[in-house]
Design a protein around this motif. Structure first.
Motif, short mmCIF file in Angstrom:
data_model
loop_
_atom_site.label_atom_id
_atom_site.label_comp_id
_atom_site.label_asym_id
_atom_site.label_seq_id
_atom_site.Cartn_x
_atom_site.Cartn_y
_atom_site.Cartn_z
N VAL A 45 8.12 -0.95 -3.84
CA VAL A 45 6.95 -1.84 -3.77
C VAL A 45 7.40 -3.26 -3.44
O VAL A 45 6.82 -3.93 -2.60
CB VAL A 45 6.13 -1.80 -5.08
CG1 VAL A 45 5.08 -2.90 -5.13
CG2 VAL A 45 5.49 -0.44 -5.27
N MET B 293 7.60 -2.56 0.76
CA MET B 293 6.20 -2.86 1.05
C MET B 293 5.91 -4.36 1.01
O MET B 293 4.85 -4.79 1.47
CB MET B 293 5.31 -2.12 0.04
CG MET B 293 5.45 -0.61 0.15
SD MET B 293 4.73 0.32 -1.23
CE MET B 293 3.10 -0.32 -1.35
N SER C 205 4.90 -6.11 -1.28
CA SER C 205 3.67 -6.33 -2.04
C SER C 205 4.05 -6.99 -3.36
O SER C 205 4.19 -6.33 -4.39
CB SER C 205 2.95 -4.99 -2.27
OG SER C 205 1.75 -5.20 -2.95
N ALA D 278 1.59 -6.75 -6.49
CA ALA D 278 1.64 -5.41 -7.08
C ALA D 278 2.96 -5.22 -7.83
O ALA D 278 2.98 -4.63 -8.92
CB ALA D 278 1.47 -4.34 -6.01
#
Length: 166
Positions: free
Chosen positions: A108, A112, A114, A117
């Motif tokens: 994550v 990603m 992100s 998150a």
């Protein structure tokens, strides 16, 4: 008869040690490698609150090994009552869930990108390790103390995630 039980207990402890303190951190290192994290955290210019990559990855593995040893200390405690067995089961479950979430955090954050998150995942991991620490104080003080380095590293990572996300 007692020797048989002692041998089974020591074999079980060794297996838990190998899984928690060797295999689990090794798995985390492999996942970290496969998500490309060892190439460095791709944030330029590099903020002053971030430690060097080599220190970050070294601390990650060291704290994961210590966290694994905390599981060994928890598992080795003899639970004499139903309440103690329940607390031990909860502590082991918290360890497993927080470790699994930490493995999810890697892609994550690194793949990603992100960051919010990733921050939420780390906040949940910090809450789980705090609960594990509080439960482990009643089960085994060494196990509780072994949770603290990992907890501190998770808090640092959460701080970095939050600063990057904002």
């Amino acid at each position: 008869m007692e020797n048989t039980f002692e041998k089974q207990a020591s074999t079980g402890s060794f297996t838990i040690f190998m899984l928690a303190a060797v295999v689990a951190p090794g798995l985390a290192a492999l996942i970290t490698y496969f998500v490309g994290a060892y190439g460095g955290i791709g944030i330029t210019p590099r903020p002053g609150y971030m430690m060097p990559d080599a220190a970050f990855y070294s601390l990650d593995i060291i704290t994961r090994v210590i966290f694994g040893i905390s599981l060994v200390f928890t598992a080795r405690q003899i639970a004499e009552s139903d309440g103690a067995r329940t607390m031990k089961t909860v502590a082991v479950t918290l360890w497993l869930v927080s470790y699994a979430l930490s493995l999810i955090w890697l892609p994550v954050f690194f793949t990603m990108d992100s960051y919010m998150a990733a921050f939420v995942l780390l906040a949940v991991i910090a809450a789980l390790t705090t609960a594990q620490f509080l439960i482990n104080i009643r089960i085994s003080l060494p196990a509780a103390l072994m949770v603290l380095p990992y907890w501190g590293f998770v808090i640092y990572c959460a701080y970095v995630n939050l600063m990057i996300a904002l």
